[in-house]
Scaffold this motif. Structure first.
Motif, short mmCIF file in Angstrom:
data_model
loop_
_atom_site.label_atom_id
_atom_site.label_comp_id
_atom_site.label_asym_id
_atom_site.label_seq_id
_atom_site.Cartn_x
_atom_site.Cartn_y
_atom_site.Cartn_z
N HIS A 47 0.95 -1.16 0.17
CA HIS A 47 -0.09 0.16 -0.18
C HIS A 47 0.25 0.89 0.39
O HIS A 47 2.14 2.16 1.01
CB HIS A 47 -0.65 -0.11 1.26
CG HIS A 47 -2.37 -1.15 1.67
ND1 HIS A 47 -3.34 -1.30 0.69
CD2 HIS A 47 -2.14 -2.42 1.59
CE1 HIS A 47 -4.02 -2.33 0.74
NE2 HIS A 47 -3.09 -2.60 2.03
N GLU A 51 -2.47 6.23 0.46
CA GLU A 51 -3.17 5.22 -0.05
C GLU A 51 -3.90 5.33 1.45
O GLU A 51 -5.04 5.15 1.68
CB GLU A 51 -3.07 3.59 -1.11
CG GLU A 51 -4.08 2.89 -0.87
CD GLU A 51 -3.82 1.14 -1.57
OE1 GLU A 51 -4.32 0.59 -1.17
OE2 GLU A 51 -3.07 1.96 -1.76
N ILE A 52 -2.69 4.80 1.97
CA ILE A 52 -2.87 4.37 3.71
C ILE A 52 -3.56 5.64 3.90
O ILE A 52 -4.95 5.54 4.92
CB ILE A 52 -2.20 4.18 3.96
CG1 ILE A 52 -1.64 3.15 3.43
CG2 ILE A 52 -2.39 3.51 5.99
CD1 ILE A 52 -0.17 2.06 4.54
N ASN A 54 -5.45 8.09 3.48
CA ASN A 54 -7.06 7.94 2.75
C ASN A 54 -8.18 6.45 2.57
O ASN A 54 -9.21 6.97 1.91
CB ASN A 54 -6.45 8.62 1.11
CG ASN A 54 -5.83 10.19 0.67
OD1 ASN A 54 -6.61 10.61 1.74
ND2 ASN A 54 -5.22 9.86 0.17
N THR A 55 -7.27 5.59 3.17
CA THR A 55 -8.72 4.64 3.41
C THR A 55 -8.66 4.75 5.27
O THR A 55 -7.63 4.39 5.60
CB THR A 55 -7.57 3.46 2.67
OG1 THR A 55 -7.40 3.34 1.22
CG2 THR A 55 -8.72 2.85 3.05
N GLU A 57 -10.00 2.73 7.02
CA GLU A 57 -9.57 0.72 7.28
C GLU A 57 -7.76 0.75 7.49
O GLU A 57 -7.54 0.48 8.72
CB GLU A 57 -10.42 -0.02 7.03
CG GLU A 57 -11.48 0.25 6.77
CD GLU A 57 -12.52 0.88 5.71
OE1 GLU A 57 -13.38 1.82 6.02
OE2 GLU A 57 -11.72 2.12 4.91
N LEU A 58 -7.53 1.57 6.71
CA LEU A 58 -6.19 1.25 6.92
C LEU A 58 -5.60 1.63 8.03
O LEU A 58 -4.35 1.79 8.27
CB LEU A 58 -5.29 1.10 4.90
CG LEU A 58 -5.21 -0.03 3.99
CD1 LEU A 58 -4.84 0.43 2.74
CD2 LEU A 58 -5.33 -0.75 5.06
N GLY A 128 -10.55 10.88 4.33
CA GLY A 128 -9.94 9.48 5.01
C GLY A 128 -9.69 10.17 6.53
O GLY A 128 -9.63 8.89 7.00
N ALA A 132 -11.60 8.00 9.61
CA ALA A 132 -10.66 7.48 10.19
C ALA A 132 -10.63 7.82 11.82
O ALA A 132 -10.56 6.27 12.92
CB ALA A 132 -9.06 6.85 9.90
#
Length: 356
Positions: A47, A51-52, A54-55, A57-58, A128, A132
């Motif tokens: 990843h 990306e992390i 803006n995600t 769950e990550l 994101g 989070a």
């Protein structure tokens, strides 16, 4: 109004930050979520950094990793200070071995002012990170409080002019000398964005926030007085009103101005709860200069490379100088990627072994 979250079970950090006595000295570690943990490095194999971010769950998973591994007294959301430049549609990449790189940095003050003047829709641009925060607050199940954070105006501006990290900040500092009025306008615009972003984090679930003036050491007394201090102060002074407009009470605020050992008297004038200290500041001098503030810090991050006996000795010496009251234990800057996890464990255990 605020959301319903699980009740907080470990409130030691928030107690200290608001002038109450905890059951033990609270400890958290700057950059505790991320790069030194093998589980984080495993995730980074598949990843991209942003990306992390803006995600939800990550980002939440990485925030929780150190909480599962260690007996810490706070979680801090996995994010980055450069999310505000990304919200301004600046092209920010995290280059391996280099760090953050902004492809098209500011080259003209008027263009910067034009870019910064429109309001930012934080619910859209920071979706994101804000999601989070909410997700993590629930997943923590009240185990520890959740911290949010933002970069301070000067630190953000220096990146946005330099296009990345710099030892001298020559390009950015030159603006302060060449364009003092425009720089003041730019920093004021940034301060307003940062204040609203911190308020959005609290609305999402952050229970305490930290403001990182990571490049304070490059300024010196005169430039700090003109181009850092007023904007740190305005953010902290304005945050309670921004929260009130959202139907929320104030939260504790930490100001961490790395390398600003020359400005303790000014930091004392900022109406924050906590002052973070780097490892170059003597605890005794900080106590004398900041008598009404809770202090946070200031172990040299490299001390965690020592053996257990060395770490314990350094922790005991540090806390003997700070005292056990009105104190939050932390490093004097972010933890280094190469830090051994056993050193982190020894650090936390050494702090928690000291009676209040």
């Amino acid at each position: 109004m605020g959301q319903d979250f699980p009740p907080l079970l470990n409130d030691n950090l928030l107690k200290v930050a608001t002038g109450k006595k905890p059951s033990r000295i609270p400890i958290w570690i700057m950059r505790q979520a991320g790069r030194y943990l093998p589980e984080f490095r495993e995730m980074r194999k598949t990843h991209d950094f942003f990306e992390i971010l803006n995600t939800p769950e990550l980002a939440s998973e990485i925030t929780l990793q150190p909480i599962r591994r260690y007996d810490l007294d706070a979680a801090i959301i996995f994010s980055d200070i450069l999310v505000i430049p990304t919200a301004l549609d600046m092209d920010v990449k995290m280059e391996p071995g280099v760090g953050p790189v902004i492809k098209f940095p500011f080259t003209d003050p008027q263009d910067a002012i034009a870019k910064l003047t429109p309001p930012i829709n934080f619910q859209d641009k920071m979706k994101g990170t804000l999601e989070a925060i909410t997700l993590t607050r629930n997943k923590l199940e009240g185990k520890v409080p959740l911290l949010g954070f933002a970069g301070a105006p000067w630190t953000l501006l220096s990146y946005m002019i330099e296009g990345g990290g710099s030892r001298t900040q020559m390009k950015a500092k030159s603006w302060l000398y060449k364009y003092p009025e425009e720089s003041t306008t730019i920093l004021s615009l940034l301060a307003n964005h940062i204040k609203l972003y911190l308020a959005a984090q609290v609305a999402a679930g952050a229970q305490m926030v930290q403001l990182f003036e990571s490049h304070a050491e490059i300024l010196g007394p005169e430039l700090f007085t003109k181009f850092s201090f007023p904007f740190l102060k305005s953010i902290v002074e304005g945050l309670p009103e921004s929260l009130k407009e959202l139907g929320l009470p104030p939260v504790p605020v930490v100001v961490f101005a790395k390398g600003a050992h020359y400005a303790l008297d000014q930091l004392n004038q900022i109406p924050c709860n906590v002052i973070g200290l780097d490892w170059t500041i003597k605890p005794e001098l900080a106590r004398q200069a900041l008598p009404e503030k809770v202090l946070q810090g200031n172990l040299d991050p490299v001390a965690l490379f020592g053996d257990r006996a060395s770490i314990e000795a350094n922790v005991n010496a540090m806390i003997s100088k700070f005292g056990t009251q009105n104190y939050i234990c932390n490093l004097g800057h972010g933890i280094y990627p190469e830090t051994p996890t056993d050193g982190v464990q020894a650090f936390i255990e050494a702090v928690h072994s000291i009676p209040i």
